[in-house]
Scaffold this active site. Sequence first.
Site, PDB file in Angstrom:
ATOM      1  N   GLY A 192       0.756  -1.249   0.000  1.00  0.00           N
ATOM      2  CA  GLY A 192       0.000   0.000   0.000  1.00  0.00           C
ATOM      3  C   GLY A 192       0.781   1.290   0.000  1.00  0.00           C
ATOM      4  O   GLY A 192       0.195   2.360  -0.177  1.00  0.00           O
ATOM      5  N   GLU A 231       3.939  -6.587   1.778  1.00  0.00           N
ATOM      6  CA  GLU A 231       3.511  -7.007   0.435  1.00  0.00           C
ATOM      7  C   GLU A 231       3.501  -5.824  -0.527  1.00  0.00           C
ATOM      8  O   GLU A 231       2.468  -5.478  -1.109  1.00  0.00           O
ATOM      9  CB  GLU A 231       2.093  -7.611   0.506  1.00  0.00           C
ATOM     10  CG  GLU A 231       1.938  -8.750   1.493  1.00  0.00           C
ATOM     11  CD  GLU A 231       0.468  -9.190   1.659  1.00  0.00           C
ATOM     12  OE1 GLU A 231      -0.422  -8.552   1.055  1.00  0.00           O
ATOM     13  OE2 GLU A 231       0.228 -10.155   2.389  1.00  0.00           O
ATOM     14  N   GLY A 233       3.810  -3.569  -3.801  1.00  0.00           N
ATOM     15  CA  GLY A 233       3.729  -3.756  -5.249  1.00  0.00           C
ATOM     16  C   GLY A 233       4.144  -2.461  -5.919  1.00  0.00           C
ATOM     17  O   GLY A 233       5.269  -2.276  -6.383  1.00  0.00           O
ATOM     18  N   ARG A 234       3.211  -1.488  -5.897  1.00  0.00           N
ATOM     19  CA  ARG A 234       3.393  -0.228  -6.602  1.00  0.00           C
ATOM     20  C   ARG A 234       4.711   0.478  -6.283  1.00  0.00           C
ATOM     21  O   ARG A 234       5.382   0.975  -7.183  1.00  0.00           O
ATOM     22  CB  ARG A 234       2.224   0.695  -6.237  1.00  0.00           C
ATOM     23  CG  ARG A 234       2.172   1.946  -7.088  1.00  0.00           C
ATOM     24  CD  ARG A 234       1.121   2.926  -6.551  1.00  0.00           C
ATOM     25  NE  ARG A 234      -0.096   2.334  -6.082  1.00  0.00           N
ATOM     26  CZ  ARG A 234      -1.242   2.268  -6.773  1.00  0.00           C
ATOM     27  NH1 ARG A 234      -1.289   2.773  -7.972  1.00  0.00           N
ATOM     28  NH2 ARG A 234      -2.306   1.712  -6.248  1.00  0.00           N
ATOM     29  N   ARG A 254      -5.833   2.704 -15.771  1.00  0.00           N
ATOM     30  CA  ARG A 254      -5.911   3.497 -14.536  1.00  0.00           C
ATOM     31  C   ARG A 254      -6.592   4.865 -14.713  1.00  0.00           C
ATOM     32  O   ARG A 254      -7.473   5.207 -13.930  1.00  0.00           O
ATOM     33  CB  ARG A 254      -4.528   3.662 -13.894  1.00  0.00           C
ATOM     34  CG  ARG A 254      -3.865   2.317 -13.531  1.00  0.00           C
ATOM     35  CD  ARG A 254      -2.652   2.476 -12.636  1.00  0.00           C
ATOM     36  NE  ARG A 254      -3.037   2.899 -11.313  1.00  0.00           N
ATOM     37  CZ  ARG A 254      -2.945   4.127 -10.863  1.00  0.00           C
ATOM     38  NH1 ARG A 254      -2.445   5.082 -11.618  1.00  0.00           N
ATOM     39  NH2 ARG A 254      -3.351   4.420  -9.652  1.00  0.00           N
ATOM     40  N   TYR A 261      -9.982   4.999 -12.584  1.00  0.00           N
ATOM     41  CA  TYR A 261      -9.905   5.749 -11.321  1.00  0.00           C
ATOM     42  C   TYR A 261      -9.817   7.254 -11.542  1.00  0.00           C
ATOM     43  O   TYR A 261      -9.724   8.003 -10.578  1.00  0.00           O
ATOM     44  CB  TYR A 261      -8.671   5.356 -10.507  1.00  0.00           C
ATOM     45  CG  TYR A 261      -8.430   3.874 -10.381  1.00  0.00           C
ATOM     46  CD1 TYR A 261      -9.304   3.058  -9.673  1.00  0.00           C
ATOM     47  CD2 TYR A 261      -7.306   3.285 -10.958  1.00  0.00           C
ATOM     48  CE1 TYR A 261      -9.075   1.696  -9.554  1.00  0.00           C
ATOM     49  CE2 TYR A 261      -7.061   1.925 -10.841  1.00  0.00           C
ATOM     50  CZ  TYR A 261      -7.957   1.136 -10.138  1.00  0.00           C
ATOM     51  OH  TYR A 261      -7.720  -0.197 -10.027  1.00  0.00           O
ATOM     52  N   CYS A 300     -13.689   2.480 -28.415  1.00  0.00           N
ATOM     53  CA  CYS A 300     -14.992   3.144 -28.572  1.00  0.00           C
ATOM     54  C   CYS A 300     -15.701   3.352 -27.246  1.00  0.00           C
ATOM     55  O   CYS A 300     -16.728   2.733 -26.962  1.00  0.00           O
ATOM     56  CB  CYS A 300     -15.850   2.320 -29.516  1.00  0.00           C
ATOM     57  SG  CYS A 300     -15.025   2.146 -31.089  1.00  0.00           S
ATOM     58  N   GLU A 301     -15.135   4.171 -26.414  1.00  0.00           N
ATOM     59  CA  GLU A 301     -15.716   4.548 -25.130  1.00  0.00           C
ATOM     60  C   GLU A 301     -15.242   5.962 -24.852  1.00  0.00           C
ATOM     61  O   GLU A 301     -14.052   6.259 -25.042  1.00  0.00           O
ATOM     62  CB  GLU A 301     -15.148   3.690 -23.987  1.00  0.00           C
ATOM     63  CG  GLU A 301     -15.333   2.226 -24.113  1.00  0.00           C
ATOM     64  CD  GLU A 301     -16.432   1.682 -23.213  1.00  0.00           C
ATOM     65  OE1 GLU A 301     -17.028   2.465 -22.441  1.00  0.00           O
ATOM     66  OE2 GLU A 301     -16.691   0.483 -23.314  1.00  0.00           O
ATOM     67  N   TYR A 303       0.231  -2.047 -12.091  1.00  0.00           N
ATOM     68  CA  TYR A 303      -1.177  -2.067 -12.504  1.00  0.00           C
ATOM     69  C   TYR A 303      -1.353  -1.494 -13.903  1.00  0.00           C
ATOM     70  O   TYR A 303      -2.328  -0.815 -14.194  1.00  0.00           O
ATOM     71  CB  TYR A 303      -2.050  -1.329 -11.468  1.00  0.00           C
ATOM     72  CG  TYR A 303      -1.827  -1.852 -10.062  1.00  0.00           C
ATOM     73  CD1 TYR A 303      -2.285  -3.117  -9.708  1.00  0.00           C
ATOM     74  CD2 TYR A 303      -1.122  -1.109  -9.115  1.00  0.00           C
ATOM     75  CE1 TYR A 303      -2.040  -3.626  -8.441  1.00  0.00           C
ATOM     76  CE2 TYR A 303      -0.884  -1.608  -7.844  1.00  0.00           C
ATOM     77  CZ  TYR A 303      -1.347  -2.860  -7.520  1.00  0.00           C
ATOM     78  OH  TYR A 303      -1.102  -3.366  -6.269  1.00  0.00           O
TER      79      TYR A 303
HETATM   80  N1  LLP Z   1      -1.487  -7.004  -0.607  1.00  0.00           N
HETATM   81  C1  LLP Z   1      -2.805  -7.107  -0.850  1.00  0.00           C
HETATM   82  C2  LLP Z   1      -3.597  -8.060  -0.086  1.00  0.00           C
HETATM   83  C3  LLP Z   1      -3.391  -6.284  -1.838  1.00  0.00           C
HETATM   84  O1  LLP Z   1      -4.696  -6.387  -2.067  1.00  0.00           O
HETATM   85  C4  LLP Z   1      -2.590  -5.364  -2.571  1.00  0.00           C
HETATM   86  C5  LLP Z   1      -3.173  -4.524  -3.605  1.00  0.00           C
HETATM   87  C6  LLP Z   1      -1.215  -5.320  -2.281  1.00  0.00           C
HETATM   88  C7  LLP Z   1      -0.704  -6.136  -1.296  1.00  0.00           C
HETATM   89  C8  LLP Z   1      -0.272  -4.404  -3.008  1.00  0.00           C
HETATM   90  O2  LLP Z   1      -0.593  -3.075  -2.828  1.00  0.00           O
HETATM   91  P1  LLP Z   1       0.397  -1.930  -3.353  1.00  0.00           P
HETATM   92  O3  LLP Z   1       1.682  -2.022  -2.550  1.00  0.00           O
HETATM   93  O4  LLP Z   1       0.660  -2.153  -4.785  1.00  0.00           O
HETATM   94  O5  LLP Z   1      -0.346  -0.683  -3.091  1.00  0.00           O
HETATM   95  N2  LLP Z   1      -5.358  -1.387  -9.463  1.00  0.00           N
HETATM   96  C9  LLP Z   1      -5.207  -0.354  -8.462  1.00  0.00           C
HETATM   97  C10 LLP Z   1      -4.543  -0.867  -7.214  1.00  0.00           C
HETATM   98  C11 LLP Z   1      -5.242  -2.077  -6.603  1.00  0.00           C
HETATM   99  C12 LLP Z   1      -4.536  -2.599  -5.398  1.00  0.00           C
HETATM  100  C13 LLP Z   1      -5.081  -3.918  -5.001  1.00  0.00           C
HETATM  101  N3  LLP Z   1      -4.416  -4.541  -3.902  1.00  0.00           N
HETATM  102  C14 LLP Z   1      -4.447   0.806  -9.078  1.00  0.00           C
HETATM  103  O6  LLP Z   1      -4.088   0.736 -10.247  1.00  0.00           O
HETATM  104  O7  LLP Z   1      -4.239   1.824  -8.428  1.00  0.00           O
END
Ligand code: LLP
Length: 418
Positions: free
Chosen positions: A239, A273, A275-276, A312, A316, A342-343, A371
């Site tokens: 997150g 965990e 990601g981003r 994205r 969003y 086409c949107e 993402y």
């Molecule tokens: N762990 C769990 C259980 C999650 O659901 C997520 C993301 C992460 C870790 C990783 O989160 P991060 O570090 O990447 O923030 N598609 C959306 C973001 C959806 C996130 C879903 N869960 C976007 O493009 O902003």
Amino acid sequence: MDFFEYRNGELFAEGVPVRRIAREVGTPTYVYSLATLRRHYRVFDRAFMQLPHLICFSVKSNSNLAVLRVFSREGAGFDIVSGGELYRVLKAGGDPKKVVFSGVGKKREEIERALDAGILMFNVESEQELNLLNEIARGVGRKAPISLRVNPDVDPETHPYISTGLKRSKFGIDIKRSVEEYKRALSLSHIEVIGVACHIGSQLTSVLPFTDALSRVSVVVQNLREQGAWIRYLDLGGGLGIRYKDEDPPHPEEYASALIRALEGLNVTLILEPGRVIVGNAGIFITQVLYLKETDEKMFVVVDGAMNDLIRPALYGSYQAIQPVVVSQEERIVADVVGPVCESGDFFAKDREIPRPRQGDYLAVMSAGAYGFTMASNYNSRPRAAEILVDERDYHVIRERETLEDLISGERIPPALQ
Ligand code: LLP
């Protein structure tokens, strides 16, 4: 810090001109920088050095095999949410003993495969899932290692679609009810309770919601220990946000030291965990200008990438910077940058001031490493983009552009229609 920068007015990914990739591979294309992926992972990992910890890269943010391989070589674990992601992790050489499995809708086959692979832990999100897991584990004469994913009810102050830790959310088990559920888990014969997990949302730009969640979850850990459960792991999820425009998210070190402080004396292995924060700014999306279209009201820059490639902004309303691959024009315009789908929602930017591009110019949509490709689809029968990994002066195609054949792969016309 990343390795995308201008040299003499031309955008480079490490030592490779982005224009060269666009010309040789075509567009639309995702371009990732290996040095940036490594750097971001290492900075994050090192920030937690003084604590027993495991970084489980969140596969949903970028699941390309080569990208996963980079992190598994770094010693990372993985956060997965499906059997498909487990498959990718194993194919990429990831260590199953460092995999955590979250998600509200794990299917029987997915649970079976994960148990068989010997993953570190299941982050269980409901009573019925716990029962099914116990039953499956009994069937194969094993104990399933679990955390409950608790919902700490904190507001991450992010986009509602990506905030997951509030009471009304489908995710996790209400923290108050989790006490009872943990009691039940402890009594199940084929469940081994080893941790507590939570994840409150994505693209957070302050540490407060994290430390808030952490202190609430720590209470659950202590509580369980008093009941004699050997809780070894506290999984705080992902997150941490990044800068897309003018956000000012905490640096991983600031984030880490706040968490380390809040964890003092708890004696757990901290699982994260992310990601981003690791991949977001390690990738860009390149697209070519097809047409400039002017109406009475507006100027449209029509490009060959679309919402099916990078959803994205459409989904969003999120901001992604758009930069020229080669800087040439002084004149600036205010335009919508739109794709061929086409949107009306198919846009990368609305009323954005950009240097006036010419037909055929390449544009880079920045911060597209997370993402981006993972949310791509074939909508409008558009083959999905190629993915490139730049390594210093070289680049490698790590996913070929889909072909027209790929588009119809698996489809059949029934005999009566032949
Ligand atoms: N762990 C769990 C259980 C999650 O659901 C997520 C993301 C992460 C870790 C990783 O989160 P991060 O570090 O990447 O923030 N598609 C959306 C973001 C959806 C996130 C879903 N869960 C976007 O493009 O902003």
